[in-house]
Motif scaffolding. Structure first.
Motif, mmCIF file in Angstrom:
data_model
loop_
_atom_site.group_PDB
_atom_site.id
_atom_site.type_symbol
_atom_site.label_atom_id
_atom_site.label_comp_id
_atom_site.label_asym_id
_atom_site.label_seq_id
_atom_site.Cartn_x
_atom_site.Cartn_y
_atom_site.Cartn_z
ATOM 1 N N ASN A 1 -4.219 0.443 -2.199
ATOM 2 C CA ASN A 1 -4.005 -0.861 -1.586
ATOM 3 C C ASN A 1 -3.912 -1.939 -2.657
ATOM 4 O O ASN A 1 -4.299 -1.719 -3.805
ATOM 5 C CB ASN A 1 -5.151 -1.179 -0.629
ATOM 6 C CG ASN A 1 -5.262 -0.198 0.520
ATOM 7 O OD1 ASN A 1 -4.257 0.354 0.981
ATOM 8 N ND2 ASN A 1 -6.477 0.031 0.991
ATOM 9 N N ARG B 1 -9.696 -1.019 -4.879
ATOM 10 C CA ARG B 1 -8.337 -1.025 -4.320
ATOM 11 C C ARG B 1 -7.888 0.363 -3.899
ATOM 12 O O ARG B 1 -7.129 0.498 -2.932
ATOM 13 C CB ARG B 1 -7.352 -1.580 -5.364
ATOM 14 C CG ARG B 1 -7.654 -2.990 -5.811
ATOM 15 C CD ARG B 1 -6.534 -3.546 -6.698
ATOM 16 N NE ARG B 1 -6.371 -2.781 -7.940
ATOM 17 C CZ ARG B 1 -5.248 -2.171 -8.294
ATOM 18 N NH1 ARG B 1 -4.186 -2.220 -7.503
ATOM 19 N NH2 ARG B 1 -5.168 -1.530 -9.451
ATOM 20 N N SER C 1 0.830 -1.204 0.000
ATOM 21 C CA SER C 1 0.000 0.000 0.000
ATOM 22 C C SER C 1 0.866 1.255 0.000
ATOM 23 O O SER C 1 1.987 1.260 0.516
ATOM 24 C CB SER C 1 -0.895 0.025 1.248
ATOM 25 O OG SER C 1 -1.785 -1.069 1.264
#
Length: 125
Positions: free
Chosen positions: A84, A67, A16
């Motif tokens: 992420n 995401r 991330s």
């Protein structure tokens, strides 16, 4: 309008990163729709995500939906892009951009008159 972006770097696949973009000068942040774009060498700059001036609506490219998350703090003149489950294909230079907030939200590069300098995101496998 001056935009400052930060937070890029090198991360492994699945990791991330959080990018931040601040309107340093030139207007009231809460008046702007904000967009995030990315570009790799040899390709056109593409829309990643964005939100409306009041933070009520967010928009994402299909490739990052689920995401990436955009959030803004008008009190701090900042908008963040939380990324992420990063993939190698997310490697690019990321740019934040601003547009006056009235009217529709746009996903095209030419709709944004104000741009930050870009920050490199590299995802290694």
């Amino acid at each position: 309008v001056q935009l400052q972006a930060s937070g890029g770097g090198l991360v492994q696949t699945g990791g991330s990163l959080r990018l931040s973009c601040r309107v340093a000068s030139g207007g009231t942040f809460s008046m702007y729709n904000m967009g995030w774009f990315r570009q790799v060498p040899g390709k056109e700059r593409e829309f990643v995500g964005g939100d409306t001036w009041n933070g009520r609506d967010t928009y994402y490219a299909d490739s990052v939906k689920g995401r990436f998350t955009i959030s803004r703090d008008n009190a701090k003149n900042m908008v963040d892009l939380q990324m992420n489950s990063l993939k190698s294909e997310d490697t690019a230079v990321y740019y934040c951009a601003a547009r006056g907030g009235s009217g529709a939200f746009y996903r095209t590069v030419d709709a944004y008159p104000y741009w930050g300098p870009g920050t490199q995101v590299t995802v290694s496998s």
